[in-house]
Design a protein around this motif. Structure first.
Motif, PDB file in Angstrom:
ATOM      1  N   GLY A  46      36.356   5.710 -45.675  1.00  0.00           N
ATOM      2  CA  GLY A  46      36.583   4.960 -44.447  1.00  0.00           C
ATOM      3  C   GLY A  46      35.709   5.373 -43.286  1.00  0.00           C
ATOM      4  O   GLY A  46      35.811   4.814 -42.200  1.00  0.00           O
ATOM      5  N   ILE A  47      34.832   6.350 -43.484  1.00  0.00           N
ATOM      6  CA  ILE A  47      33.986   6.878 -42.407  1.00  0.00           C
ATOM      7  C   ILE A  47      32.593   6.263 -42.482  1.00  0.00           C
ATOM      8  O   ILE A  47      32.009   6.148 -43.548  1.00  0.00           O
ATOM      9  N   ILE A  48      32.078   5.864 -41.323  1.00  0.00           N
ATOM     10  CA  ILE A  48      30.688   5.422 -41.218  1.00  0.00           C
ATOM     11  C   ILE A  48      30.158   5.888 -39.866  1.00  0.00           C
ATOM     12  O   ILE A  48      30.892   5.916 -38.877  1.00  0.00           O
ATOM     13  N   THR A  49      28.907   6.291 -39.847  1.00  0.00           N
ATOM     14  CA  THR A  49      28.292   6.699 -38.586  1.00  0.00           C
ATOM     15  C   THR A  49      27.531   5.516 -37.998  1.00  0.00           C
ATOM     16  O   THR A  49      27.196   4.551 -38.697  1.00  0.00           O
ATOM     17  N   HIS A  50      27.254   5.615 -36.724  1.00  0.00           N
ATOM     18  CA  HIS A  50      26.475   4.584 -36.042  1.00  0.00           C
ATOM     19  C   HIS A  50      25.111   4.439 -36.716  1.00  0.00           C
ATOM     20  O   HIS A  50      24.663   3.329 -36.998  1.00  0.00           O
ATOM     21  N   ALA A  91      38.606  12.115 -45.106  1.00  0.00           N
ATOM     22  CA  ALA A  91      37.972  11.414 -43.992  1.00  0.00           C
ATOM     23  C   ALA A  91      37.722  12.382 -42.833  1.00  0.00           C
ATOM     24  O   ALA A  91      36.651  12.337 -42.204  1.00  0.00           O
ATOM     25  N   ARG A  92      38.682  13.259 -42.541  1.00  0.00           N
ATOM     26  CA  ARG A  92      38.495  14.251 -41.483  1.00  0.00           C
ATOM     27  C   ARG A  92      37.303  15.148 -41.780  1.00  0.00           C
ATOM     28  O   ARG A  92      36.497  15.446 -40.898  1.00  0.00           O
ATOM     29  N   LEU A  93      37.203  15.576 -43.038  1.00  0.00           N
ATOM     30  CA  LEU A  93      36.093  16.454 -43.416  1.00  0.00           C
ATOM     31  C   LEU A  93      34.764  15.718 -43.306  1.00  0.00           C
ATOM     32  O   LEU A  93      33.789  16.252 -42.772  1.00  0.00           O
ATOM     33  N   ARG A  94      34.707  14.486 -43.795  1.00  0.00           N
ATOM     34  CA  ARG A  94      33.466  13.708 -43.676  1.00  0.00           C
ATOM     35  C   ARG A  94      33.069  13.532 -42.211  1.00  0.00           C
ATOM     36  O   ARG A  94      31.896  13.616 -41.855  1.00  0.00           O
ATOM     37  N   ALA A  95      34.042  13.252 -41.349  1.00  0.00           N
ATOM     38  CA  ALA A  95      33.751  13.065 -39.928  1.00  0.00           C
ATOM     39  C   ALA A  95      33.210  14.360 -39.315  1.00  0.00           C
ATOM     40  O   ALA A  95      32.236  14.334 -38.562  1.00  0.00           O
ATOM     41  N   ALA A  96      33.825  15.487 -39.643  1.00  0.00           N
ATOM     42  CA  ALA A  96      33.364  16.774 -39.106  1.00  0.00           C
ATOM     43  C   ALA A  96      31.939  17.072 -39.557  1.00  0.00           C
ATOM     44  O   ALA A  96      31.100  17.515 -38.765  1.00  0.00           O
ATOM     45  N   VAL A  97      31.661  16.825 -40.817  1.00  0.00           N
ATOM     46  CA  VAL A  97      30.317  17.061 -41.354  1.00  0.00           C
ATOM     47  C   VAL A  97      29.304  16.148 -40.657  1.00  0.00           C
ATOM     48  O   VAL A  97      28.213  16.573 -40.294  1.00  0.00           O
ATOM     49  N   ALA A  98      29.688  14.883 -40.421  1.00  0.00           N
ATOM     50  CA  ALA A  98      28.782  13.939 -39.764  1.00  0.00           C
ATOM     51  C   ALA A  98      28.528  14.333 -38.309  1.00  0.00           C
ATOM     52  O   ALA A  98      27.391  14.298 -37.834  1.00  0.00           O
ATOM     53  N   VAL A  99      29.569  14.725 -37.602  1.00  0.00           N
ATOM     54  CA  VAL A  99      29.428  15.086 -36.187  1.00  0.00           C
ATOM     55  C   VAL A  99      28.523  16.297 -36.018  1.00  0.00           C
ATOM     56  O   VAL A  99      27.639  16.315 -35.168  1.00  0.00           O
ATOM     57  N   HIS A 100      28.733  17.303 -36.840  1.00  0.00           N
ATOM     58  CA  HIS A 100      27.999  18.557 -36.684  1.00  0.00           C
ATOM     59  C   HIS A 100      26.732  18.636 -37.529  1.00  0.00           C
ATOM     60  O   HIS A 100      26.019  19.627 -37.466  1.00  0.00           O
TER      61      HIS A 100
END
Length: 160
Positions: A46-50, A91-100
């Motif tokens: 469910g995660i996608i980056t800009h 999803a939380r882990l994917r988001a953290a990896v993407a942010v950092h």
């Protein structure tokens, strides 16, 4: 003067045919982009980056329209959760990896590889010291080995 038109024969305006063809092509292109984005979202919890959305062909306006409509939820600037997905541990882990722009390590990596059932509240990540994320972790001193620089470990507070 061209041949006479027979009564009742339809006339076709080439300009309107071109417009109709271009309109159909744009609809087909939007469908292809939507399919690619949906596949990416499904494959990434469910995660996608800009950046990913733009690379798949979405416009900035389309991205913001989805945020405004609730179809996407902004987790952090540039990282979104699809409205049809829950914010799971993955999803939380994917988001953290993407942010950092980092890799999961320690217990976060153990969770990712199925060694733990639940993602720990604090997620640890590793990133090269040259990577800047939204973390306030200081960069360690660099070694003279250049490519063998130590990695920075980042600890991210859980979001759920």
């Amino acid at each position: 003067m061209g041949p006479p038109l027979s009564a009742g024969a339809p006339t076709v305006d080439p300009a309107s045919t071109d417009r109709a063809t271009r309109r159909a092509d744009r609809r087909a292109d939007r469908h292809i982009v939507a399919t690619r984005v949906a596949r990416r979202i499904a494959d990434h919890d469910g995660i996608i980056t800009h950046t990913e959305a733009v690379e798949l062909g979405m416009t900035r306006a389309a991205i913001h329209t989805r945020i405004d409509s609730g179809a996407r939820r902004r987790l952090t600037p540039g990282v979104y959760l699809c409205g049809t997905h829950d914010l799971t541990g993955a999803a939380r882990l994917r988001a953290a990896v993407a942010v950092h722009r980092a890799g999961a390590d320690h217990t976060a990596a153990a969770f990712w590889h199925g060694m733990l059932d639940d993602l720990p509240a604090a997620i640890t990540l590793s990133a090269p010291p040259t990577v800047t994320g939204r973390s306030s972790a200081p960069s360690p001193p660099t070694s003279s080995a250049g490519s063998l620089r130590p990695r920075t470990s980042r600890r991210c507070a859980g979001s759920g």
